[in-house]
Design an enzyme around this catalytic site. Structure first.
Site, mmCIF file in Angstrom:
data_model
loop_
_atom_site.group_PDB
_atom_site.id
_atom_site.type_symbol
_atom_site.label_atom_id
_atom_site.label_comp_id
_atom_site.label_asym_id
_atom_site.label_seq_id
_atom_site.Cartn_x
_atom_site.Cartn_y
_atom_site.Cartn_z
ATOM 1 N N ASP A 5 34.445 44.505 49.328
ATOM 2 C CA ASP A 5 34.253 45.545 49.071
ATOM 3 C C ASP A 5 33.519 45.590 50.540
ATOM 4 O O ASP A 5 33.435 46.853 51.236
ATOM 5 C CB ASP A 5 33.355 46.848 48.319
ATOM 6 C CG ASP A 5 34.092 46.439 47.140
ATOM 7 O OD1 ASP A 5 34.953 46.968 47.182
ATOM 8 O OD2 ASP A 5 33.568 46.981 46.413
ATOM 9 N N ASP B 284 35.068 52.776 45.576
ATOM 10 C CA ASP B 284 36.020 51.781 44.606
ATOM 11 C C ASP B 284 35.499 51.533 43.266
ATOM 12 O O ASP B 284 34.866 52.816 42.796
ATOM 13 C CB ASP B 284 34.951 50.377 45.373
ATOM 14 C CG ASP B 284 35.739 49.339 44.419
ATOM 15 O OD1 ASP B 284 36.350 49.040 44.698
ATOM 16 O OD2 ASP B 284 34.542 48.455 43.133
ATOM 17 N N ASP C 241 31.020 47.951 46.215
ATOM 18 C CA ASP C 241 29.091 47.366 44.950
ATOM 19 C C ASP C 241 29.793 45.718 45.168
ATOM 20 O O ASP C 241 28.983 44.553 44.915
ATOM 21 C CB ASP C 241 29.631 47.138 43.137
ATOM 22 C CG ASP C 241 30.695 46.799 42.678
ATOM 23 O OD1 ASP C 241 31.714 46.588 42.813
ATOM 24 O OD2 ASP C 241 29.983 46.031 41.235
#
Length: 752
Positions: A642, A436, A638
């Site tokens: 996600d 990410d 995080d």
């Protein structure tokens, strides 16, 4: 509803015991999963409390001949209680006393037999040491006091129609002892058949002594596998200075209550988690984050228990105590991982389940074959005893769990929390890493770099638009929203109230502020809902080429302003990506940001494959598409958005500085947020799996090679038989060698 309980187990002597306990617990109605860890001497049980209870599980363990004691909450946090620690010390002391007695008597017996063993005349050895009656008297205390635990263990197994390592040792040494006893009492029985009435007292004594010595070293070595737990527990403070009734009172950490006000002075450990309410200081959080530089704390900031106060004094309010503190959760996660089973252990479990009965069958067959073939009862006895003594299910049972215990413990020392052995094993097969962007590759603390309104600065509308935007964004937890709010605060703009706030996942937010309908988000979203975004084309392209994320601000259906927000890369990102690629991993970036911004960030860190403008509900689909290409995929993120992708991935890795939801959905948590921890986790996984394979190889190889040799397969060719004493020594130290090999993982170090 499923509950999980961890029980301390007592009475296990080998991996077959663990297998018996596991079968007994799994037979209880309502138990959905049970893992018995021989190395940790614990059982982790998942059960439905509406169908069964802890008492029924304990009864099942008792029926198998063992004792299961539930780990209390405080023990989960603080480790071994005093009673258990005292019991372990007493057990070691008892073993040592038996080893000393057995060792002295074994030396005397072997000394007396040196002339016979060497074929030499040794006049300095008195002949009376050859007397079988003396040897009998000397051997009795070794056989029945030093070896008492083997008999009791074997008897328990017999009563429950099981067989364990105790069964093998009791059978083997008893065969040698009682054969010798018969030869001593009735020597003429052998003489009349033309045989020498040979005795093997030294075999029984030495074998028992060697096995006890091996058990002593094995217990010491197994104790070291839990060193990581003890280190973690040792980090916490023992006492807290609590303000009660206006006075400072020192209380044990167990007596701290929620909302207690606690005073911490320079150099002291912070006892529990909390929020600073008075004073400022700098705190060393290296044990949690790995960051060497102290972190400044002021009122409103969070502090973590077990971190160290460096400079000023401050007061904080306790927000998490007992099992809810960060440190306690880490300890519990490590315990959970150490009690889990890796898929690679399944073969060893299957072999262990049949091991002892098969060995007994081989031993009986060995006796029958040699006695019928040679007519020599001594030869048949030596080979039978050798088979019973050399076989070792312990090495098989310890091969995987000891490595897992050391590996997960080493991970915790490096700020890597591995939730289970399955995740630890799977991590070594990872082929693709999906990262990410915001909060993972970047710091996750973006800053407003550019702000432009439709009318420019001439209409003086900037502050009003900033106020509207910041007020709306103040209801969002997105990092970009926080950047807008911080920007407004820097402009001393007042935040007001929002009505009908709504967050559109992966697109933006909307709501009413001062009766104006405000929408803030991506250009794509505004285009989809029919708002014209034809202006700011040049500015948008220029800002995105610099890696800025561009958000659009619309008021009452009309675009009024544009913001360029930049998030700085983490210092470790470029190095971490290079290290991953050096490991042969394919690195992919996944983000909901627009493509130009995403590609600008990706180019800085050296990532070629980018999935941009991906909504949260689409992230899991991207991971799935990579898996459908036959790749083992790890997802690193995080944020709340996600979580689905983390759950979809073969291995989900959550940044520990992220949200609780992301951490809960992951298999591995990287406490520090440093992406180099990903590489550490993968390298640790590879080292652990290699270590397990080595252990399994030695355990299988040892038994596959040792049992036939003990059975005498080399005798027809070379005339060579394995002395039961050597077999006993090999058996005793096979388990020690496996545990010692696992302990090598404690020296694991990350190298680029």
């Amino acid at each position: 509803m499923i509950d999980t309980i961890t029980l301390k187990l007592r009475g296990m002597s080998c991996a077959s015991c663990a297998n018996n306990i596991e079968k007994a617990i799994n037979s209880v109605s309502g138990v959905s999963e049970c893992n018995v860890n021989f190395g940790a001497e614990q059982a982790t049980v998942k059960y439905n409390p509406q169908k069964t209870d802890i008492k029924q599980i304990q009864d099942a363990i008792d029926s198998a001949g063992y004792v299961g004691i539930p780990l209390q909450e405080q023990e989960m946090i603080t480790g071994e209680d005093d009673e258990e620690k005292t019991a372990r010390i007493a057990e070691s002391r008892d073993l040592m006393h038996k080893i000393i007695l057995g060792g002295v008597i074994s030396i005397i017996l072997i000394y007396g037999l040196l002339p016979m063993m060497t074929g030499l005349e040794l006049p300095f050895i008195p002949t009376w040491l050859h007397n079988p009656w003396l040897q009998l008297v000397l051997t009795v205390p070794v056989q029945f006091w030093c070896g008492y635990s083997f008999y009791t263990g074997a008897w328990k197994a017999v009563k429950r129609h099981n067989a364990t390592m105790d069964t093998l040792i009791a059978l083997g040494t008893s065969a040698a002892f009682f054969y010798s006893l018969f030869a001593t009492v009735f020597p003429n029985f052998f003489v009349n058949q033309g045989l020498m009435p040979e005795v093997y007292y030294e075999t029984a004594a030495v074998v028992i002594t060697l096995i006890l010595l091996g058990k002593f070293f094995e217990n010491r070595a197994k104790g070291q596998t839990s060193e990581a737990i003890r280190k973690l527990i040792g980090l916490q403070a023992r006492d807290a200075r609590v303000i009660r009734n206006g006075k400072e009172v020192d209380v044990p950490i167990q007596e701290v209550e929620l909302d207690d006000i606690i005073l911490v002075r320079p150099g002291e450990k912070i006892p529990v988690d909390g929020e600073v309410i008075q004073g400022t200081s700098t705190i060393d959080e290296a044990m949690m984050t790995g960051e060497s530089l102290p972190v400044k704390k002021q009122p409103g900031d969070q502090v973590i228990g077990a971190t160290i106060n460096k400079t000023g004094s401050f007061k904080f309010r306790a927000t998490r105590i007992g099992k809810d503190t960060v440190l306690s959760q880490i300890v519990q996660l490590v315990r959970q991982a150490q009690g889990s089973k890796a898929p690679i252990q399944r073969l060893a479990d299957q072999v262990t389940g049949w091991f002892v009965p098969v060995v007994i069958a081989i031993a009986i067959s060995t006796f029958v074959i040699w006695f019928n073939a040679m007519g020599n009862i001594s030869l048949a006895l030596i080979t039978t005893v050798g088979v019973l003594i050399i076989a070792c299910p312990c090495a098989l049972g310890l091969a995987t769990p000891t490595s897992v215990m050391v590996g997960t413990g080493k991970g915790a020392e490096n700020g890597i929390l591995i939730k289970g052995a399955e995740s630890l094993e799977l991590a070594h097969e990872i082929q693709t890493i999906v990262l990410d962007k915001t909060g993972t590759l970047t710091e996750g603390k973006p800053t407003v770099i550019n702000f432009m309104t439709v009318g420019g600065t001439a209409n003086g509308n900037e502050l009003k638009l900033i106020q509207l935007a910041a007020t709306l964004e103040s209801n969002s937890e997105h990092p970009l929203a926080e950047a807008v709010v911080r920007y407004a605060e820097s402009q001393t703009v007042e935040i007001t109230d929002v009505d009908d706030f709504e967050a559109v996942a992966g697109s933006g937010v909307q709501g009413y502020v001062s009766d104006r309908f405000i929408q803030i988000g991506t250009q794509r979203w505004l285009d989809e809902i029919g708002i014209n975004t034809g202006m700011f084309v040049e500015e948008k392209q220029a800002w995105e080429s610099l890696g800025q994320t561009v958000i659009w601000i619309a008021v009452d259906g009309q675009v009024e302003a544009l913001m360029g927000i930049a998030d700085t890369l983490k210092a470790s990102s470029i190095t971490a990506v290079r290290m991953m690629q050096k490991l042969g991993l394919s690195v992919v970036m996944l983000t909901g940001d627009n493509r130009p911004t995403a590609e600008a960030i990706a180019s800085k860190v050296g990532i070629e494959q980018v999935f941009a403008e991906v909504r949260p509900d689409q992230k899991a689909a991207v991971v799935k598409s990579l898996q459908q290409q036959g790749k083992i995929v790890a997802m690193v993120g995080d944020g709340i958005n996600d979580a689905p992708a983390l759950a979809q991935a073969d291995v989900g890795m959550a940044i520990g500085t992220g949200t609780d939801v992301a951490i809960a959905a992951s298999d591995i948590t990287l406490i520090s947020g440093d992406l180099r921890s990903i590489v550490t986790a993968i390298k640790l996984s590879r080292a652990t799996i290699n270590n397990i394979r080595q252990n399994l190889f030695f355990a299988f190889f040892y038994n596959v090679l040792g049992i036939p040799i003990a059975a005498g397969v080399l005798f027809p060719i070379f005339g060579w038989l394995l002395n039961p004493i050597i077999a006993g020594g090999a058996m005793a130290f096979s388990s020690v060698s496996v545990v010692t090999n696992a302990l090598r993982l404690r020296n694991f170090q990350l190298k680029e």
